[in-house]
Write a protein that holds these residues in place. Structure first.
Motif, mmCIF file in Angstrom:
data_model
loop_
_atom_site.group_PDB
_atom_site.id
_atom_site.type_symbol
_atom_site.label_atom_id
_atom_site.label_comp_id
_atom_site.label_asym_id
_atom_site.label_seq_id
_atom_site.Cartn_x
_atom_site.Cartn_y
_atom_site.Cartn_z
ATOM 1 N N ARG A 62 62.859 50.560 -23.937
ATOM 2 C CA ARG A 62 63.071 51.430 -22.780
ATOM 3 C C ARG A 62 64.153 50.824 -21.891
ATOM 4 N NH1 ARG A 62 59.813 55.079 -19.411
ATOM 5 N NH2 ARG A 62 58.620 55.666 -21.230
ATOM 6 N N GLN A 112 68.656 43.696 -22.364
ATOM 7 C CA GLN A 112 67.334 44.331 -22.190
ATOM 8 C C GLN A 112 66.724 44.682 -23.552
ATOM 9 O OE1 GLN A 112 66.660 46.231 -18.728
ATOM 10 N NE2 GLN A 112 65.005 47.574 -19.374
ATOM 11 N N CYS A 144 58.824 48.991 -22.196
ATOM 12 C CA CYS A 144 59.681 48.172 -21.332
ATOM 13 C C CYS A 144 59.704 46.740 -21.850
ATOM 14 C CB CYS A 144 59.157 48.233 -19.898
ATOM 15 S SG CYS A 144 60.007 47.112 -18.794
ATOM 16 N N PHE A 192 58.010 50.748 -11.884
ATOM 17 C CA PHE A 192 56.765 50.697 -12.648
ATOM 18 C C PHE A 192 55.569 50.786 -11.698
ATOM 19 C CE2 PHE A 192 53.218 48.532 -14.749
ATOM 20 C CZ PHE A 192 53.134 49.317 -15.886
ATOM 21 N N LYS A 225 63.896 55.406 -15.068
ATOM 22 C CA LYS A 225 63.877 55.838 -13.666
ATOM 23 C C LYS A 225 63.920 57.359 -13.590
ATOM 24 C CE LYS A 225 65.738 51.816 -11.310
ATOM 25 N NZ LYS A 225 66.853 51.231 -10.595
HETATM 26 FE FE1 SF4 Z 1 61.105 49.110 -14.712
HETATM 27 FE FE2 SF4 Z 1 61.355 51.065 -16.466
HETATM 28 FE FE3 SF4 Z 1 63.300 49.225 -16.152
HETATM 29 FE FE4 SF4 Z 1 60.991 48.572 -17.296
HETATM 30 S S1 SF4 Z 1 62.487 50.017 -18.085
HETATM 31 S S2 SF4 Z 1 62.096 47.403 -15.720
HETATM 32 S S3 SF4 Z 1 59.552 49.821 -16.157
HETATM 33 S S4 SF4 Z 1 62.635 50.728 -14.627
#
Ligand code: SF4
Length: 370
Positions: A334, A295, A329, A308, A340
């Motif tokens: 993030r 991520q 994100c 989101f 969450k």
């Molecule tokens: Fe969704 Fe927040 Fe994860 Fe991005 S960081 S995918 S907005 S939960």
């Protein structure tokens, strides 16, 4: 395979391609022309309009013409009292409250207890109790009672009288083409809804006027039916065709195409215990990658993320804050766990405030619906 769009006002709807709805149904776009005109008319834009959640309409430009001419405008909506308010009902409620305020419109709010009876087999007395809870939500969200007419379908003779007249003006084949094969009760419920939508134009309510119906796009068959009926009852009534403004669906927490009262575990209800809600948000579908490392490298996918969507549709009012969440994100700053938690706090704060406010409105709703 072509993306599939299924619009069923009485059941489950799926929309895979919103763009195709314009050509399939002949809808008009909520585009810059509409938004700029609203700004010129000094109508502030709510987050549904600013964020493209309200995406399509029928004759909404005529509503703005009427507003510019200083004419009476009605906003028509309602609820089928089968369950508590969820986020989908909240969205419709906030839209009617918004239009009531910015267009100085009178709201007609129908409690569709007859439809709850024929579609969901809920006896009228039971749906009355559910309706009290629903109306308390509506008032707590900000509906002004002074400029509203809230009624039960089963008690409003003017609506059922219109429905009887409409039943003489439409064929079974026509209803089948709009709704598919249904039992007669549902066809008659559709005609009753047409009565609800046109009732604000009766003499008892100061006559002919534009009526705006803010709804999910799955309700378009009702709007088409009503607009068609306007032409067919010309010898009796000089109605204007109703206008509609349509929003995109808010998906279920698991990411299915629409939040539905029929699957409570995947929906967020306004009566939910805030602790449970926090858990539901944490379990909701996100757009995260398989690992935190991935991520950070690739960024998340907020377009796929229901969390989101919670922020975008409902709980983050500031456009700057929403943009920040999106940006962080996308560029991997993030991670889903913290995100969450942060968004769950917005939801929980809203629910606590709303539930406190709502308590005051329960006795008022009981009196209104007695
Ligand atoms: Fe969704 Fe927040 Fe994860 Fe991005 S960081 S995918 S907005 S939960």
């Amino acid at each position: 395979m072509e993306p599939k769009n299924v619009l069923d006002p009485f059941g489950q709807s799926y929309i895979e391609d919103y763009e195709r709805l314009f050509s399939e149904l002949g809808l008009q776009k909520i585009d810059r022309t509409i938004l700029e005109r609203m700004v010129e008319l000094r109508i502030e834009l709510n987050r549904y309009l600013r964020r493209g959640i309200d995406f399509a309409h029928r004759d909404f430009d005529k509503v703005l013409d009427a507003f510019e001419r200083g004419e009476n405008i009605a906003v028509m909506s309602g609820i089928k009292p089968t369950n508590e308010f969820h986020l989908g009902s909240k969205m419709t409620a906030e839209k009617i409250i918004y239009f009531q305020r910015v267009l100085r419109a009178k709201v007609f709010y129908c409690i569709a207890d007859l439809e709850a009876l024929v579609d969901n087999k809920i006896p009228l007395e039971e749906s009355k109790q559910i309706a009290i809870d629903n109306v308390a939500d509506l008032l707590a969200l900000g509906l002004r009672r002074k400029n509203s007419y809230i009624y039960f379908q089963s008690r409003e003779k003017k609506v059922t009288n219109l429905a009887y007249l409409f039943s003489r003006k439409i064929t079974l084949n026509h209803l089948r083409s709009l709704y598919g094969d249904r039992h007669l009760g549902l066809y008659f419920a559709a005609l009753t809804q047409a009565g609800d939508i046109l009732m604000p134009q009766l003499r008892d309510f100061d006559g002919k006027k534009i009526v705006l119906v803010p709804v999910g796009v799955d309700q378009d068959p009702h709007i088409r039916l009503t607009r068609d009926l306007v032409a067919r009852v010309k010898e009796y009534y000089d109605f204007l065709p109703p206008a509609a403004i349509y929003h995109r669906f808010f998906r279920s927490l698991r990411g299915e195409s629409k939040m539905s009262k029929r699957s409570p575990r995947s929906m967020l209800a306004l009566n939910d215990d805030p602790i449970e809600v926090e858990k539901k948000v944490k379990l909701a579908l996100d757009g995260g990658r398989k690992t935190a490392k991935e991520q950070r490298e690739k960024g998340g996918e907020p377009e796929k993320c229901v969390v989101f969507e919670l922020a975008k549709f409902h709980f983050v009012e500031s456009d700057e804050k929403l943009e920040q969440i999106y940006r962080e994100c996308k560029n991997g700053e993030r991670l889903c766990g913290e995100c969450k938690e942060e968004i769950a706090r917005y939801v929980v704060n809203f629910l606590k405030r709303h539930q406190r406010r709502k308590k005051r409105f329960i006795p008022i709703a009981e009196r209104l619906l007695s």
